[in-house]
Design an enzyme around this catalytic site. Structure first.
Site, short mmCIF file in Angstrom:
data_model
loop_
_atom_site.label_atom_id
_atom_site.label_comp_id
_atom_site.label_asym_id
_atom_site.label_seq_id
_atom_site.Cartn_x
_atom_site.Cartn_y
_atom_site.Cartn_z
CG HIS A 166 -33.22 47.31 -29.36
ND1 HIS A 166 -32.23 46.52 -30.84
CD2 HIS A 166 -32.24 48.39 -29.17
CE1 HIS A 166 -31.36 47.03 -30.38
NE2 HIS A 166 -31.28 48.23 -29.70
CG ASP A 197 -33.73 45.23 -33.44
OD1 ASP A 197 -34.24 45.87 -33.17
OD2 ASP A 197 -32.61 45.11 -32.15
CB SER A 275 -29.35 50.27 -30.61
OG SER A 275 -28.82 48.70 -29.73
#
Length: 594
Positions: A166, A197, A275
């Protein structure tokens, strides 16, 4: 991947949020139901994603996923342009199944772990700057405005950078910056696995690799072991380290890919921008930070090493991301005594009941509805669908399925009409009838006489707004959630909208309906519809839609009208590039010109 749902399960709402990158979620509702609808969110469209696989999810209170739960999970992204927070998966399992009397796990302690993590991170963790532009599914010939986001990543062996999918979803341009350097280097995306992901970046500039050291992947940490999360969360420009302990290890909903894979819950603060950063235990990586629990303090999630290794191994073996395997089953728990008695499960037998089987799966060839799955690869399945995991822990057996290589065979022990049978079934990733996500690809479309035809996807439904589950056409939404493909390549083709012209006056209210037939031929997918239109030899062409609605057009006049409608709306092509081969281009252009 297999999910199981209790027959009495009700819809559970959760909010998940990825912690950095260009396609994170903005805290939308996550629904679980007996028919496997899990509403998730995606930041690029700021809409929820519903997992409509044919798998069911296990609801059991010990895992925190009881049907009465009201916890919310979410994922976030650091927006470089505005500074705002936007809601935005080894070739084989590394999990050892051990007896309950196994050795008690060690506990890491001391601040030395955090300091060691800092030393390791300085020469490995990078900040990622992404420019992305997501498609407009209502106007599939154009993109939305670009946006800038930031995330983290770290160097692994082979001169590669590992980060979250993402962080780079729908990317148009990616830069990376290493610690202590003012220079940003151009990066290319080598592989992306949106289900897990994860993504791999490469940097060609030799200067970037000076003094950079790869981090080594470790093992799944035990409960209460200390980990340090390293990355570049918003609120500052320099590297950040937060420390916490492992709270839980179990299959969890991955917001970005709307899939159910193993994840590790920790109590370290994981914030927007984190992230893709590593969670370090000792001198090795225990996982990759990727999402957190919205509305709660210091509850984050990391992608564990088995999922990371499965992702990397698939790329190394095939050159491309291969995905995660699925049995193609929907199952029901057999915790009720009367249910077990009815299906001749004598005392000592445990398992789950197959309720739906995907026609595209290999399981469809050997299994039958109401079969009781007793064991997977020799591992007994409990009545609630769980299997033993480490030291007196249990997880859903779909983890065993997901860790299989594509086309690898699994052994299933099944109870059918009171008789125990054994089957060997090949596992592979299965495509859904209505895709849950469409990252990094342009939408498909076909325009004829102002009629805009598109395949039904969840990103298309997301265009109806934040509450798309309630505001999108109900019939389309239900089909997206429930229907299974009957054959490979099948799509639900819909009339998205009508670009008004004299040729189509009176048909404008027939938008948002499924196209069933063209000249009495059943439509298989959008490319098939396009070909049926191109091959029309009649004076008039007929489209049969839902609700027995019919569109009839003069074929010659419709072709002429297509050209002027495209010019009027400044649409470059009447058909998306993925729908034709080079040899088909002349025919398509002829049909779309005067």
């Amino acid at each position: 991947m297999l999910r199981i749902s209790s027959a009495a399960a009700t819809r559970t709402i959760r909010r998940l949020r990825p912690t950095g990158g260009s396609s994170s979620s903005s805290g939308k509702n996550l629904h679980y139901s007996p028919i496997t609808t899990s509403i998730l969110s995606n930041s690029n469209t700021h809409k929820n994603i519903i997992n409509t696989t044919t798998n069911f999810f296990i609801n059991y209170s010990s895992s925190g996923f009881s049907s009465s739960s009201s916890a919310f999970y979410s994922t976030t992204t650091a927006d470089a342009a505005t500074g705002s927070t936007n809601a935005s998966s080894s070739s084989s399992s590394q999990v050892d199944f051990v007896a309950a009397e196994a050795e008690v796990p060690r506990l890491s302690s001391g601040n030395g772990d955090a300091y060691a993590a800092i030393e390791l991170a300085l020469d490995s963790v990078v900040k990622i700057f992404t420019v992305s532009s997501s498609p407009n599914y209502f106007l599939p010939w154009q993109n939305k405005s670009q946006r800038e986001t930031m995330g983290s990543g770290f160097v692994i062996t082979g001169r590669r950078i590992l980060t979250n999918a993402h962080v780079v979803a729908d990317y148009t341009f990616v830069l990376v910056r290493k610690h202590g350097s003012p220079t940003k280097y151009r990066a290319e995306v080598q592989a992306v696995g949106h289900e897990c992901d994860l993504a791999i970046l490469i940097v060609e500039n030799e200067e970037f690799w000076e003094d950079m050291n790869p981090l080594e992947l470790g093992e799944i940490p035990y409960l209460q072991e200390a980990v340090a999360v390293v990355g570049y969360p918003q609120g500052g420009d320099n590297i950040s380290v937060t420390k916490g302990v492992v709270s839980r290890v179990e299959p969890t909903q991955y917001v970005h890919g709307a899939t159910q894979l193993l994840a590790i819950q920790i109590d370290a603060a994981i914030n927007p921008g984190n992230s893709g950063g590593p969670a370090i235990m000792g001198d090795k990586v225990a996982g990759v930070a990727f999402q957190n629990l919205s509305g709660a303090e210091n509850i984050g999630y990391i992608i564990p090493v088995p999922v990371i290794k499965h992702f990397i191994a698939g790329i190394e073996e095939s050159g491309n991301y291969v995905g995660f395997c699925s049995l193609g089953l929907s199952c029901q728990s057999t915790e009720n005594v009367q249910l077990r008695t009815h299906f001749q499960m004598h005392p000592g037998l445990t398992g789950v009941m197959a309720s739906k089987i995907n026609p595209l799966s290999d399981a469809y060839k050997v299994l039958k509805k109401d079969d009781i799955l007793l064991a997977f690869d020799g591992v007994p399945i409990a009545n609630d669908g769980t299997v033993p995991f480490r030291n007196r822990e249990r997880i859903t057996f779909d983890h065993l399925v997901s860790m299989k290589k594509p086309n690898e065979t699994a052994s299933l022990k099944v109870l059918r009409n009171g008789e125990e049978l054994k089957f060997n079934i090949a596992l592979r990733p299965l495509q859904q009838l209505v895709p849950v996500h469409q990252f990094d690809k342009r939408p498909s479309y076909f325009i004829f006489a102002g009629l805009v035809f598109v395949p039904l996807t969840q990103p298309y439904l997301h265009e109806y707004g934040e509450d798309w589950y309630n505001t999108s056409p109900r019939r389309l939404c239900e089909r997206a959630l429930r229907e299974l493909p009957r054959k490979a390549g099948e799509q639900i083709v819909i009339l998205s909208q009508v670009l008004m012209d004299d040729i189509n006056t009176g048909y404008e209210r027939l938008a948002e309906l499924q196209v069933k037939k063209v000249d009495d031929v059943e439509v298989e997918n959008l490319k098939h519809l396009c070909q049926l239109v191109e091959d029309c030899k009649k004076e008039n062409i007929r489209f049969d839609l839902d609700d027995e609605r019919v569109i009839v057009l003069n074929y010659s006049m419709a072709k002429m009208a297509t050209s002027r409608i495209l010019q009027r709306h400044r649409i470059p092509n009447a058909v998306s590039g993925d729908l034709f081969d080079d040899q088909d281009v002349p025919n398509i252009e002829l049909a779309c010109s005067s």
